[in-house]
Design a protein around this motif. Structure first.
Motif, PDB file in Angstrom:
ATOM      1  N   MET A  91       0.845  -1.193   0.000  1.00  0.00           N
ATOM      2  CA  MET A  91       0.000   0.000   0.000  1.00  0.00           C
ATOM      3  C   MET A  91       0.881   1.244   0.000  1.00  0.00           C
ATOM      4  N   ALA A  92       0.581   2.224  -0.838  1.00  0.00           N
ATOM      5  CA  ALA A  92       1.399   3.423  -0.961  1.00  0.00           C
ATOM      6  C   ALA A  92       1.327   4.261   0.308  1.00  0.00           C
ATOM      7  N   ASP A  93       2.463   4.835   0.673  1.00  0.00           N
ATOM      8  CA  ASP A  93       2.543   5.737   1.817  1.00  0.00           C
ATOM      9  C   ASP A  93       2.329   7.156   1.283  1.00  0.00           C
ATOM     10  N   ARG A  94       1.088   7.617   1.294  1.00  0.00           N
ATOM     11  CA  ARG A  94       0.770   8.913   0.702  1.00  0.00           C
ATOM     12  C   ARG A  94       1.369  10.073   1.484  1.00  0.00           C
ATOM     13  N   TYR A  95       1.485   9.909   2.784  1.00  0.00           N
ATOM     14  CA  TYR A  95       2.085  10.969   3.589  1.00  0.00           C
ATOM     15  C   TYR A  95       3.550  11.160   3.201  1.00  0.00           C
ATOM     16  N   LEU A  96       4.274  10.058   3.024  1.00  0.00           N
ATOM     17  CA  LEU A  96       5.674  10.141   2.613  1.00  0.00           C
ATOM     18  C   LEU A  96       5.790  10.839   1.260  1.00  0.00           C
ATOM     19  N   SER A  97       4.909  10.485   0.345  1.00  0.00           N
ATOM     20  CA  SER A  97       4.928  11.133  -0.978  1.00  0.00           C
ATOM     21  C   SER A  97       4.631  12.615  -0.860  1.00  0.00           C
ATOM     22  N   PHE A  98       3.674  12.984  -0.004  1.00  0.00           N
ATOM     23  CA  PHE A  98       3.291  14.381   0.154  1.00  0.00           C
ATOM     24  C   PHE A  98       4.433  15.209   0.743  1.00  0.00           C
ATOM     25  N   THR A  99       5.144  14.657   1.738  1.00  0.00           N
ATOM     26  CA  THR A  99       6.237  15.414   2.359  1.00  0.00           C
ATOM     27  C   THR A  99       7.426  15.572   1.422  1.00  0.00           C
ATOM     28  N   GLY A 100       7.442  14.845   0.313  1.00  0.00           N
ATOM     29  CA  GLY A 100       8.493  15.008  -0.673  1.00  0.00           C
ATOM     30  C   GLY A 100       8.239  16.147  -1.645  1.00  0.00           C
ATOM     31  N   THR A 101       7.089  16.773  -1.544  1.00  0.00           N
ATOM     32  CA  THR A 101       6.764  17.915  -2.410  1.00  0.00           C
ATOM     33  C   THR A 101       7.048  19.219  -1.677  1.00  0.00           C
ATOM     34  N   ALA A 102       7.193  20.307  -2.432  1.00  0.00           N
ATOM     35  CA  ALA A 102       7.457  21.615  -1.813  1.00  0.00           C
ATOM     36  C   ALA A 102       6.329  22.042  -0.869  1.00  0.00           C
ATOM     37  N   PRO A 103       5.041  21.930  -1.294  1.00  0.00           N
ATOM     38  CA  PRO A 103       3.972  22.287  -0.360  1.00  0.00           C
ATOM     39  C   PRO A 103       3.964  21.387   0.872  1.00  0.00           C
ATOM     40  N   GLY A 104       4.274  20.094   0.668  1.00  0.00           N
ATOM     41  CA  GLY A 104       4.289  19.166   1.791  1.00  0.00           C
ATOM     42  C   GLY A 104       5.369  19.505   2.796  1.00  0.00           C
ATOM     43  N   ARG A 105       6.559  19.852   2.291  1.00  0.00           N
ATOM     44  CA  ARG A 105       7.641  20.223   3.206  1.00  0.00           C
ATOM     45  C   ARG A 105       7.291  21.493   3.977  1.00  0.00           C
TER      46      ARG A 105
END
Length: 430
Positions: A1-15
């Motif tokens: 199952m994909a870790d969407r939070y990890l993917s989100f924190t890898g983006t500029a808005p997520g950081r």
């Protein structure tokens, strides 16, 4: 199952958002691939205390080293610990993302409590550093009895293969009849060897089978008859064979031996089940079924394969424990007991199996690994499991597989009786 939070924190808005809210910011881990099998940036070699160790050669470091290897085997007092600080303090920040810090220590000297105190201090130091270093970097301590036997361990810990192994203390002893690293094909170290993986049709077991086959082993994929179709497909793809067998059967060990007339070199005990329920609500059947699969079958089949000589000299046994067996977990008294029992098996059998059969016995203890089983966990509990480790994310089945492959390596015979947690340095029990 994909870790969407990890993917989100890898983006500029997520950081930006997670930084403003003070939320975890896990870094995507660098893992081994065929196209990119090693880190770039070299290894920075440092020394604290007096040392005359000589070990494997590593690429020279750049300004952003991929790894730091600190020889602290000569640290014998508090003043020596100051040298550890002085060596690492200026360079830790420069270690590349997903980089490695490995500290070499010595066995505790029972006749010198100052040396023992200083060397024990290295455990608290490395585990603390692992929890603060961030950016997907890992920190481990290797205690050396025989430095010449440590090459396979250092190459594993300093490589992308150890992505989810952090905060561990690994002892490297002396090996009987050691296979030198130079004598092993670096691309196919298990060439000519046969490996059997129980519970190998799916999930972590399938990843282990694939990784051992990648390293050159002829793999036998063992699973229950109900999973025989999956086992056959995987074995065919890997150029191995499948064995449909209920490992709880009284004659399972004998049947495994019959299926391996030419002998066995690597035995991986991966099969396991969960039947979760709090003890006050747990019927005897739920208790006994978990203990039978996860522990009793491991004991019986290991005994049978050693007694019949099926497991050849120089062989490897790698059993699967769990963080639940080391730290405990509510609703898993049966599972925790079975996995703690595996640890007891390893610690008791390892010295005798080496002395009598030249066979090593070790265990991997996974933490939160992304599988179908963990995908079924309720959302908030699943997210807590993912984040409650120093790397801030769940591991992958391949992380357990790579650790197993290192323990199965022909040159890893000095690693014996160890329980290595593949948990990203879980904040619970690690």
């Amino acid at each position: 199952m994909a870790d969407r939070y990890l993917s989100f924190t890898g983006t500029a808005p997520g950081r930006f958002l997670t930084g403003r809210l003070g939320l975890p910011q896990p870094a995507a881990l660098r893992r081994w691939t065929q196209e990119s099998p090693a880190f770039e940036g070299g290894v920075l070699l440092l020394t604290a205390g007096k040392s005359e160790l000589s070990g494997p050669e590593f690429p020279a470091p750049s300004d952003t080293p991929a790894a730091v290897l600190l020889d602290a085997t000569g640290v014998r007092d508090v003043e020596g610990l100051a040298e550890v600080h002085a060596a690492l303090h200026p360079v830790v920040r420069s270690v590349a993302a997903s980089g490695r810090v490995v500290v070499l220590g010595a066995p505790l000297d029972a006749a010198d409590h100052h040396q023992a105190a200083a060397q024990q201090a290295l455990e608290g130091f490395t585990r603390s550093l692992g929890k603060e270093i961030g950016r997907g970097r890992t920190v481990n301590l290797v205690r050396l009895t025989d430095a010449s036997a440590a090459e396979s361990t250092l190459r594993f810990l300093l490589s992308p293969k150890s992505a989810y192994v952090s905060g561990q203390v690994i002892e490297v002893g002396r090996e009987v009849g050691r296979a030198q690293e130079a004598d092993v094909d670096p691309d196919h170290p298990l060439a000519g060897r046969t490996a059997l993986v129980t519970g190998g049709a799916r999930g972590i077991g399938a990843a282990v089978a694939e990784t051992l086959a990648r390293d050159g082993a002829r793999v036998v994929v063992l699973d229950v008859p109900g999973a025989s179709a999956d086992a056959e497909r995987l074995a065919t793809r890997l150029g191995g064979s499948a064995l449909a067998l209920d490992i709880t059967a009284p004659d399972a060990g004998a049947r495994m031996a019959e299926a391996l007339p030419d002998g066995l070199d690597v035995l991986v005990h991966n099969a396991g089940v969960t039947r979760d329920r709090r003890l006050v609500n747990m019927p005897a059947e739920r208790w006994s079924s978990v203990l039978d699969v996860n522990l009793a079958s491991v004991l019986r089949t290991t005994d049978a394969l050693l007694e019949t000589g099926t497991l050849r000299r120089g062989g490897r046994i790698v059993a699967t424990a769990s963080n639940a067996g080391l730290a405990g977990n509510a609703g898993q008294t049966n599972y925790g007991a079975s996995k703690a029992g595996v640890v007891g098996l390893v610690r008791s059998l390892a010295p005798r199996a080496m002395a009598e059969h030249q066979v090593t016995v070790n265990a991997v203890a996974p933490g939160f690994i992304e599988t179908k089983m963990t995908a079924a966990i309720p959302l908030f509990i699943r997210e807590a499991g993912r984040r409650m480790n120093s790397l801030g994310q769940g591991g992958l089945p391949v992380d357990v597989a790579e650790t197993t492959a290192w323990l199965a390596h022909p040159a890893s015979g000095a690693v014996n009786g160890q329980v290595v947690r593949v948990c990203g340095q879980s904040l619970l029990g690690a």
